[in-house]
Design a protein around this motif. Sequence first.
Motif, PDB file in Angstrom:
ATOM      1  N   VAL A   1      27.634 -12.142 -28.343  1.00 32.33           N
ATOM      2  CA  VAL A   1      26.737 -11.057 -28.010  1.00 32.33           C
ATOM      3  C   VAL A   1      26.068 -10.865 -29.714  1.00 32.33           C
ATOM      4  CG1 VAL A   1      26.420  -8.601 -27.833  1.00 32.33           C
ATOM      5  CG2 VAL A   1      28.007  -9.853 -26.278  1.00 32.33           C
ATOM      6  N   ASP A   2      24.850 -11.167 -29.760  1.00 40.05           N
ATOM      7  CA  ASP A   2      24.241 -10.915 -30.986  1.00 40.05           C
ATOM      8  C   ASP A   2      22.660 -10.602 -30.944  1.00 40.05           C
ATOM      9  OD1 ASP A   2      22.756 -13.304 -29.997  1.00 40.05           O
ATOM     10  OD2 ASP A   2      24.092 -14.608 -30.928  1.00 40.05           O
ATOM     11  N   ALA A   3      22.058 -10.445 -32.088  1.00 41.76           N
ATOM     12  CA  ALA A   3      20.743  -9.892 -31.995  1.00 41.76           C
ATOM     13  C   ALA A   3      19.726 -10.725 -30.983  1.00 41.76           C
ATOM     14  CB  ALA A   3      20.133 -10.176 -33.513  1.00 41.76           C
ATOM     15  N   ILE A   4      19.853 -11.856 -30.951  1.00 43.50           N
ATOM     16  CA  ILE A   4      19.134 -12.538 -29.650  1.00 43.50           C
ATOM     17  C   ILE A   4      19.182 -11.748 -28.606  1.00 43.50           C
ATOM     18  CG2 ILE A   4      18.677 -14.592 -28.531  1.00 43.50           C
ATOM     19  CD1 ILE A   4      19.587 -16.176 -31.101  1.00 43.50           C
ATOM     20  N   ASP A   5      20.429 -11.185 -28.209  1.00 47.37           N
ATOM     21  CA  ASP A   5      20.614 -10.679 -26.773  1.00 47.37           C
ATOM     22  C   ASP A   5      19.871  -9.162 -26.855  1.00 47.37           C
ATOM     23  OD1 ASP A   5      22.387 -12.668 -25.678  1.00 47.37           O
ATOM     24  OD2 ASP A   5      23.667 -11.981 -27.397  1.00 47.37           O
ATOM     25  N   ALA A   6      19.875  -8.743 -28.038  1.00 46.07           N
ATOM     26  CA  ALA A   6      19.181  -7.470 -28.360  1.00 46.07           C
ATOM     27  C   ALA A   6      17.720  -7.420 -27.992  1.00 46.07           C
ATOM     28  CB  ALA A   6      19.572  -6.790 -29.828  1.00 46.07           C
ATOM     29  N   VAL A   7      17.279  -8.736 -28.545  1.00 42.90           N
ATOM     30  CA  VAL A   7      15.799  -8.974 -28.438  1.00 42.90           C
ATOM     31  C   VAL A   7      15.363  -9.023 -26.954  1.00 42.90           C
ATOM     32  CG1 VAL A   7      13.985 -10.709 -29.057  1.00 42.90           C
ATOM     33  CG2 VAL A   7      15.493  -9.777 -30.621  1.00 42.90           C
ATOM     34  N   ILE A   8      16.097  -9.926 -26.370  1.00 43.41           N
ATOM     35  CA  ILE A   8      16.104 -10.086 -24.918  1.00 43.41           C
ATOM     36  C   ILE A   8      16.086  -8.952 -23.984  1.00 43.41           C
ATOM     37  CG2 ILE A   8      16.982 -11.170 -22.734  1.00 43.41           C
ATOM     38  CD1 ILE A   8      17.812 -13.635 -24.594  1.00 43.41           C
ATOM     39  N   LEU A   9      16.951  -7.927 -24.403  1.00 41.98           N
ATOM     40  CA  LEU A   9      16.947  -6.527 -23.610  1.00 41.98           C
ATOM     41  C   LEU A   9      15.873  -5.627 -24.213  1.00 41.98           C
ATOM     42  CD1 LEU A   9      18.474  -4.645 -21.929  1.00 41.98           C
ATOM     43  CD2 LEU A   9      19.658  -3.870 -24.032  1.00 41.98           C
ATOM     44  N   ALA A  10      15.267  -5.899 -25.486  1.00 38.75           N
ATOM     45  CA  ALA A  10      14.084  -5.077 -25.800  1.00 38.75           C
ATOM     46  C   ALA A  10      12.986  -5.803 -25.021  1.00 38.75           C
ATOM     47  CB  ALA A  10      13.882  -5.174 -27.397  1.00 38.75           C
ATOM     48  N   GLN A  11      12.871  -6.919 -24.860  1.00 34.76           N
ATOM     49  CA  GLN A  11      11.626  -7.467 -24.018  1.00 34.76           C
ATOM     50  C   GLN A  11      11.645  -6.920 -22.542  1.00 34.76           C
ATOM     51  OE1 GLN A  11      12.358 -11.574 -24.851  1.00 34.76           O
ATOM     52  NE2 GLN A  11      11.081 -11.753 -26.894  1.00 34.76           N
ATOM     53  N   TYR A  12      12.896  -7.044 -21.930  1.00 33.45           N
ATOM     54  CA  TYR A  12      12.985  -6.683 -20.764  1.00 33.45           C
ATOM     55  C   TYR A  12      12.734  -5.038 -20.639  1.00 33.45           C
ATOM     56  CZ  TYR A  12      15.227  -5.479 -16.212  1.00 33.45           C
ATOM     57  OH  TYR A  12      15.416  -4.992 -14.903  1.00 33.45           O
ATOM     58  N   LEU A  13      13.000  -4.205 -21.596  1.00 35.07           N
ATOM     59  CA  LEU A  13      12.599  -2.889 -21.359  1.00 35.07           C
ATOM     60  C   LEU A  13      11.161  -2.712 -21.696  1.00 35.07           C
ATOM     61  CD1 LEU A  13      15.784  -1.264 -23.300  1.00 35.07           C
ATOM     62  CD2 LEU A  13      15.217  -1.246 -20.901  1.00 35.07           C
ATOM     63  N   ALA A  14      10.617  -3.480 -22.474  1.00 32.77           N
ATOM     64  CA  ALA A  14       9.121  -3.397 -22.629  1.00 32.77           C
ATOM     65  C   ALA A  14       8.212  -3.926 -21.563  1.00 32.77           C
ATOM     66  CB  ALA A  14       8.902  -4.232 -23.975  1.00 32.77           C
ATOM     67  N   GLY A  15       8.867  -4.626 -20.523  1.00 36.59           N
ATOM     68  CA  GLY A  15       8.339  -4.791 -19.324  1.00 36.59           C
ATOM     69  C   GLY A  15       7.718  -6.309 -19.164  1.00 36.59           C
ATOM     70  N   TRP A  16       8.330  -7.204 -20.194  1.00 35.97           N
ATOM     71  CA  TRP A  16       7.815  -8.564 -20.185  1.00 35.97           C
ATOM     72  C   TRP A  16       8.548  -9.172 -18.831  1.00 35.97           C
ATOM     73  CZ3 TRP A  16       8.163 -11.721 -25.360  1.00 35.97           C
ATOM     74  CH2 TRP A  16       7.580 -11.127 -26.218  1.00 35.97           C
ATOM     75  N   ASP A  17       7.944 -10.288 -18.495  1.00 33.77           N
ATOM     76  CA  ASP A  17       8.289 -10.984 -17.257  1.00 33.77           C
ATOM     77  C   ASP A  17       9.379 -11.798 -17.376  1.00 33.77           C
ATOM     78  OD1 ASP A  17       8.333 -11.761 -14.772  1.00 33.77           O
ATOM     79  OD2 ASP A  17       6.666 -13.388 -15.188  1.00 33.77           O
ATOM     80  N   MET A  18      10.826 -11.095 -17.430  1.00 38.85           N
ATOM     81  CA  MET A  18      11.844 -11.875 -17.407  1.00 38.85           C
ATOM     82  C   MET A  18      12.428 -12.207 -16.084  1.00 38.85           C
ATOM     83  SD  MET A  18      11.881 -11.111 -20.856  1.00 38.85           S
ATOM     84  CE  MET A  18      13.519 -11.596 -21.581  1.00 38.85           C
ATOM     85  N   ASP A  19      13.088 -13.695 -16.206  1.00 38.83           N
ATOM     86  CA  ASP A  19      13.746 -13.860 -14.946  1.00 38.83           C
ATOM     87  C   ASP A  19      15.393 -13.265 -14.855  1.00 38.83           C
ATOM     88  OD1 ASP A  19      11.523 -15.099 -13.862  1.00 38.83           O
ATOM     89  OD2 ASP A  19      11.971 -16.934 -14.740  1.00 38.83           O
ATOM     90  N   PHE A  20      15.453 -12.231 -14.829  1.00 35.14           N
ATOM     91  CA  PHE A  20      16.980 -11.814 -14.829  1.00 35.14           C
ATOM     92  C   PHE A  20      17.695 -11.857 -13.513  1.00 35.14           C
ATOM     93  CE2 PHE A  20      17.794  -8.375 -18.296  1.00 35.14           C
ATOM     94  CZ  PHE A  20      17.268  -9.327 -19.150  1.00 35.14           C
ATOM     95  N   THR A  21      18.557 -12.668 -13.356  1.00 36.77           N
ATOM     96  CA  THR A  21      19.351 -12.681 -12.131  1.00 36.77           C
ATOM     97  C   THR A  21      19.948 -11.478 -11.962  1.00 36.77           C
ATOM     98  OG1 THR A  21      21.143 -13.573 -13.333  1.00 36.77           O
ATOM     99  CG2 THR A  21      19.386 -15.278 -12.445  1.00 36.77           C
ATOM    100  N   GLU A  22      20.808 -11.273 -10.960  1.00 37.53           N
ATOM    101  CA  GLU A  22      21.912 -10.117 -10.743  1.00 37.53           C
ATOM    102  C   GLU A  22      22.631  -9.935 -11.733  1.00 37.53           C
ATOM    103  OE1 GLU A  22      21.250  -7.464  -9.028  1.00 37.53           O
ATOM    104  OE2 GLU A  22      19.359  -8.231  -8.555  1.00 37.53           O
ATOM    105  N   GLU A  23      23.299 -11.528 -12.119  1.00 36.38           N
ATOM    106  CA  GLU A  23      24.315 -11.301 -13.041  1.00 36.38           C
ATOM    107  C   GLU A  23      23.655 -10.984 -14.405  1.00 36.38           C
ATOM    108  OE1 GLU A  23      28.033 -11.884 -14.415  1.00 36.38           O
ATOM    109  OE2 GLU A  23      27.516 -11.964 -12.327  1.00 36.38           O
ATOM    110  N   ASP A  24      22.577 -11.299 -14.888  1.00 36.02           N
ATOM    111  CA  ASP A  24      21.970 -10.948 -15.907  1.00 36.02           C
ATOM    112  C   ASP A  24      21.813  -9.436 -15.996  1.00 36.02           C
ATOM    113  OD1 ASP A  24      21.620 -13.551 -17.005  1.00 36.02           O
ATOM    114  OD2 ASP A  24      19.335 -13.740 -15.877  1.00 36.02           O
ATOM    115  N   LYS A  25      21.336  -8.795 -15.114  1.00 33.54           N
ATOM    116  CA  LYS A  25      21.080  -7.175 -14.918  1.00 33.54           C
ATOM    117  C   LYS A  25      22.729  -6.665 -15.245  1.00 33.54           C
ATOM    118  CE  LYS A  25      16.868  -7.558 -12.129  1.00 33.54           C
ATOM    119  NZ  LYS A  25      16.512  -7.174 -10.745  1.00 33.54           N
ATOM    120  N   LYS A  26      23.584  -7.404 -14.571  1.00 33.54           N
ATOM    121  CA  LYS A  26      24.851  -6.543 -14.749  1.00 33.54           C
ATOM    122  C   LYS A  26      25.270  -6.655 -16.187  1.00 33.54           C
ATOM    123  CE  LYS A  26      29.759  -7.352 -13.248  1.00 33.54           C
ATOM    124  NZ  LYS A  26      30.508  -8.336 -12.957  1.00 33.54           N
TER     125      LYS A  26
END
Length: 95
Positions: A35-60
């Motif tokens: 768990v590092d800054a890359i994960d925080a960036v991915i979460l920020a992109q998801y929250l900003a509405g970027w088109d992310m291919d989050f699986t159910e496991e990713d969402k969990k």
Amino acid sequence: MKKPILFCLTAAILIVSLTIAALAVFGDLNRDRSVDAIDAVILAQYLAGWDMDFTEEDKKNADVFYDGKINAADAVLLAQYIAGWDVKLGPKGED
């Protein structure tokens, strides 16, 4: 197929599935086992509405605040964790 062989195959599949589930890491959104800054960036992109291919496991794994939602509370908690604060990601009663 004989029943003992079918039973063994079913048991093997179940063991592999449970092992994979046990390896899930809250906050690890790029699945690199840390768990590092890359994960925080991915979460920020998801929250900003970027088109992310989050699986159910990713969402969990993204629900680090563990309230059934993925929102700013998760981003703040994840940032605190990465910054070294004494916070817990995921279920509060587990290690």
